[in-house]
Motif scaffolding. Structure first.
Motif, PDB file in Angstrom:
ATOM      1  N   VAL A  52      22.554  39.803  70.080  1.00 48.20           N
ATOM      2  CA  VAL A  52      23.030  38.471  70.108  1.00 48.20           C
ATOM      3  C   VAL A  52      24.304  38.066  69.800  1.00 48.20           C
ATOM      4  O   VAL A  52      25.092  37.524  70.307  1.00 48.20           O
ATOM      5  N   ALA A  53      24.609  38.872  68.631  1.00 46.96           N
ATOM      6  CA  ALA A  53      25.966  38.432  67.977  1.00 46.96           C
ATOM      7  C   ALA A  53      27.104  39.090  68.840  1.00 46.96           C
ATOM      8  O   ALA A  53      28.065  38.405  68.882  1.00 46.96           O
ATOM      9  N   MET A  54      26.743  40.006  69.886  1.00 42.44           N
ATOM     10  CA  MET A  54      27.966  40.118  70.895  1.00 42.44           C
ATOM     11  C   MET A  54      28.432  39.267  71.738  1.00 42.44           C
ATOM     12  O   MET A  54      29.552  39.255  72.036  1.00 42.44           O
ATOM     13  N   PHE A  55      27.208  38.158  71.820  1.00 43.27           N
ATOM     14  CA  PHE A  55      27.805  37.163  72.878  1.00 43.27           C
ATOM     15  C   PHE A  55      28.639  36.154  72.097  1.00 43.27           C
ATOM     16  O   PHE A  55      29.047  35.093  72.899  1.00 43.27           O
ATOM     17  N   SER A  56      28.755  36.177  70.754  1.00 44.48           N
ATOM     18  CA  SER A  56      29.986  35.658  70.131  1.00 44.48           C
ATOM     19  C   SER A  56      31.343  35.646  70.662  1.00 44.48           C
ATOM     20  O   SER A  56      32.049  34.834  70.225  1.00 44.48           O
ATOM     21  N   ASN A 239      39.108  37.670  69.475  1.00 41.42           N
ATOM     22  CA  ASN A 239      37.863  37.379  69.031  1.00 41.42           C
ATOM     23  C   ASN A 239      36.747  38.388  69.677  1.00 41.42           C
ATOM     24  O   ASN A 239      36.093  39.143  69.058  1.00 41.42           O
ATOM     25  N   GLY A 240      37.215  38.606  70.846  1.00 40.93           N
ATOM     26  CA  GLY A 240      36.073  39.563  71.876  1.00 40.93           C
ATOM     27  C   GLY A 240      36.334  41.031  71.186  1.00 40.93           C
ATOM     28  O   GLY A 240      35.071  41.626  71.083  1.00 40.93           O
ATOM     29  N   VAL A 241      37.416  41.316  70.894  1.00 32.93           N
ATOM     30  CA  VAL A 241      37.401  42.728  70.566  1.00 32.93           C
ATOM     31  C   VAL A 241      36.877  43.009  69.096  1.00 32.93           C
ATOM     32  O   VAL A 241      36.613  44.119  68.861  1.00 32.93           O
ATOM     33  N   VAL A 242      37.363  41.878  68.181  1.00 31.10           N
ATOM     34  CA  VAL A 242      36.517  41.906  66.798  1.00 31.10           C
ATOM     35  C   VAL A 242      35.147  42.106  66.947  1.00 31.10           C
ATOM     36  O   VAL A 242      34.436  42.821  66.353  1.00 31.10           O
ATOM     37  N   VAL A 243      34.508  41.427  67.855  1.00 26.50           N
ATOM     38  CA  VAL A 243      32.937  41.319  68.177  1.00 26.50           C
ATOM     39  C   VAL A 243      32.574  42.728  68.761  1.00 26.50           C
ATOM     40  O   VAL A 243      31.732  43.411  68.333  1.00 26.50           O
ATOM     41  N   LEU A 244      33.235  43.242  69.633  1.00 21.41           N
ATOM     42  CA  LEU A 244      33.182  44.770  70.174  1.00 21.41           C
ATOM     43  C   LEU A 244      33.202  45.784  68.867  1.00 21.41           C
ATOM     44  O   LEU A 244      32.484  46.624  68.799  1.00 21.41           O
ATOM     45  N   LYS A 245      33.984  45.567  68.194  1.00 21.93           N
ATOM     46  CA  LYS A 245      34.469  46.313  67.141  1.00 21.93           C
ATOM     47  C   LYS A 245      33.310  46.412  66.203  1.00 21.93           C
ATOM     48  O   LYS A 245      32.890  47.603  65.681  1.00 21.93           O
ATOM     49  N   ASP A 246      32.698  45.355  65.633  1.00 22.62           N
ATOM     50  CA  ASP A 246      31.584  45.239  64.743  1.00 22.62           C
ATOM     51  C   ASP A 246      30.443  45.417  65.376  1.00 22.62           C
ATOM     52  O   ASP A 246      29.569  46.583  65.160  1.00 22.62           O
ATOM     53  N   GLN A 247      29.913  44.679  66.325  1.00 22.41           N
ATOM     54  CA  GLN A 247      28.751  44.852  66.915  1.00 22.41           C
ATOM     55  C   GLN A 247      28.652  45.782  67.912  1.00 22.41           C
ATOM     56  O   GLN A 247      27.575  46.448  68.329  1.00 22.41           O
ATOM     57  N   GLY A 248      29.661  46.223  68.612  1.00 27.32           N
ATOM     58  CA  GLY A 248      29.707  47.200  69.641  1.00 27.32           C
ATOM     59  C   GLY A 248      29.465  48.669  69.033  1.00 27.32           C
ATOM     60  O   GLY A 248      28.852  49.282  69.391  1.00 27.32           O
ATOM     61  N   ILE A 249      30.146  48.611  67.843  1.00 28.72           N
ATOM     62  CA  ILE A 249      30.077  50.004  67.163  1.00 28.72           C
ATOM     63  C   ILE A 249      28.572  50.012  66.532  1.00 28.72           C
ATOM     64  O   ILE A 249      27.926  51.431  66.680  1.00 28.72           O
ATOM     65  N   ASN A 250      28.018  48.930  66.064  1.00 29.60           N
ATOM     66  CA  ASN A 250      26.594  49.088  65.927  1.00 29.60           C
ATOM     67  C   ASN A 250      25.732  49.532  66.853  1.00 29.60           C
ATOM     68  O   ASN A 250      24.709  50.414  66.727  1.00 29.60           O
TER      69      ASN A 250
END
Length: 507
Positions: A52-56, A239-250
């Motif tokens: 869900v957080a990925m869509f932020s 912001n998109g790549v920050v979300v990718l870095k955090d939630q994408g890595i998860n």
């Protein structure tokens, strides 16, 4: 700067009381929730919530724009424009919520069913977690303009008081989780969603009573929308790549290592959130001042505030970080009933990365206040995309997950370099002064303190007394080096004078 410094100190103190209370409850509830859910279910909650957080990626850039525009206009005192900004912000967040709802109900469900590594018998519970995480996320999204108004007006006492209610509700969650006769993972997700709704209603009620501009009225201001979306356009990519870095890595960790590693990362992030929260509370008090100084054109004072807040943030975290890293295995054994594998290494590496955030956050606030963020966002996009690709390659070739966090530190250091370069051109920031007064001083203190951990008898604790002695010794040495090397004479004298006056007042 006396009035600004006093306001920052007062607000920081209020936020620290809030943070200490929340940290103690958070660490306790993390222990209980992990024990109640088990490592596997705890990992499932973290990774499904991450979907869900990925869509932020769609909403995060808008949130940055809202905070920036509201804070700037609070500094200018234009109440009519503030009303328009607030109402426009709420309208946009509602539209974003509808878009995210549609995406999660389509793409998110497909990803959950076909890609995530979840035991078949827990798939039903995972779907409940997805839906309730979506509800919690949307409630938080719509609350964002209200929170931005509170921060812009620097009414930090509101956060302190409302947080008391929030942590009490989370303690009730722990109790209900233990006595629940049905699926504890589903119950946990339901209760967190209920807490989010209650807190959202409280923040909304507070803002409507105290701030004239926080009454939503449907409006459509083309000029304002162009301004905001001009800012959002480039912030979206960053912001998109920050979300990718955090939630994408998860999600990558789940795909290659399984939910147990997600549980380890979840625990590590809890520790990081608790400790870095001291820095965030300090910066929450400082950020509006940086933005308002830029809007008033007082750049020299703004530059000093960025440099000093970076340095103080670093030292605040360092004093807390070193005892934890030196005694991490003992702390985990004392804190958790069952410690997931890799947890200790994850905590140390994530905390080291947060030290670099102490450099980047104040500079980024200045960059956002200036508004021209195109070059920075392009550089940030390429940096974090590269990090995501490198992490995928590392995990694909069977390397230990720790390498993902090691490379995160390297890429974060590069982001700091990019920010410094951009700030020099954006608002004439003196990079040389910053390196000399902040990076050099903090770097020397960090190196000496780290060496001291290995030279002093502070490792290998065997009990609570050994741990207390180790922690006290590390903190005394760290604070001593900060005063001797890290601070200027004027800064050290000011802190001593302020502390002495507070002690006299208490007497």
């Amino acid at each position: 700067m006396p009035s600004n410094s006093g306001r920052i100190a007062k607000n920081t103190l209020l936020l620290y009381f809030r943070m200490i209370f929340m940290m103690l409850v958070s660490l306790y509830t993390s222990r209980v929730v992990l024990a109640a859910l088990g490592v596997e279910d705890y990992g499932i909650y973290n990774v499904v919530g991450g979907v869900v957080a990925m869509f932020s990626i769609l909403s995060g850039s808008m949130s940055v724009a809202i905070s920036r525009f509201i804070t700037v206009d609070v500094g200018k005192g234009d109440i009519e424009r503030l009303k328009t900004i607030f109402s426009t912000s709420v309208m946009i967040q509602i539209i974003m919520s509808v878009v995210i709802f549609i995406l999660v109900e389509s793409v998110g469900i497909w990803f959950l069913n076909n890609k995530l590594v979840i035991p078949p018998e827990r798939l039903f519970a995972a779907h409940w977690v997805l839906q309730l995480s979506l509800l919690t996320f949307i409630v938080s999204l719509i609350s964002m303009p209200y929170n931005a108004v509170i921060i812009a007006h620097e009414k930090m006492s509101a956060f302190a008081y409302i947080s008391i209610l929030e942590v009490v509700l989370k303690l009730i969650i722990v109790y209900l989780l233990y006595i629940s006769p049905i699926d504890k993972l589903i119950v946990y997700a339901v209760l967190l969603a209920c807490v989010a709704i209650i807190i959202r209603m409280v923040y909304g009620s507070y803002c409507k009573r105290h701030f004239e501009e926080s009454h939503y009225k449907p409006c459509f201001d083309k000029k304002l929308l162009r301004e905001m979306f001009g800012f959002i356009g480039w912030a979206f990519w960053g912001n998109g790549v920050v979300v990718l870095k955090d939630q994408g890595i998860n999600i990558l960790l789940n795909l290659f290592c399984g939910p147990a590693v997600n549980a380890a990362r979840g625990v590590a992030m809890q520790v990081n959130t608790a400790m870095y929260g001291f820095v965030q509370n300090f910066m929450t008090a400082v950020d509006p001042q940086i933005t308002k100084l830029h809007s008033s054109g007082d750049l020299p004072v703004m530059h000093k505030l960025i440099t000093r807040s970076s340095k103080f943030s670093f030292f605040i975290l360092l004093v807390l970080l070193l005892p934890v890293c030196a005694n991490i295995n003992y702390i985990l054994g004392l804190w958790l009933v069952e410690v997931p594998d890799h947890t200790a290494n994850f905590i140390v590496l994530i905390l080291l990365c947060s030290l670099l955030d102490c450099y980047s956050h104040p500079i980024l606030t200045g960059v956002l206040a200036e508004g021209r963020i195109k070059r920075y966002e392009i550089a940030l996009t390429f940096t974090y995309l590269s990090y995501f690709i490198v992490s995928y390659i590392l995990l694909r070739h069977g390397l230990q997950p720790e390498w993902v966090f090691i490379f995160n530190i390297l890429f974060k250091a590069f982001v700091v370099v990019v920010l410094l370069y951009h700030s020099r051109t954006a608002f004439s920031f003196s990079v040389g002064t910053y390196l000399r007064e902040c990076v050099l001083r903090t770097g020397i203190v960090f190196i000496l303190c780290t060496l001291g951990i290995y030279l002093l008898p502070v490792s290998g604790v065997n009990g609570l007394l050994d741990f207390a002695i180790s922690t006290a010794l590390i903190m005394v040495v760290t604070v001593g080096l900060i005063f001797l090397i890290g601070l200027t004479r004027n800064e050290a004298a000011y802190i001593i004078k302020t502390a002495a006056s507070k002690i006299r007042l208490n007497k």
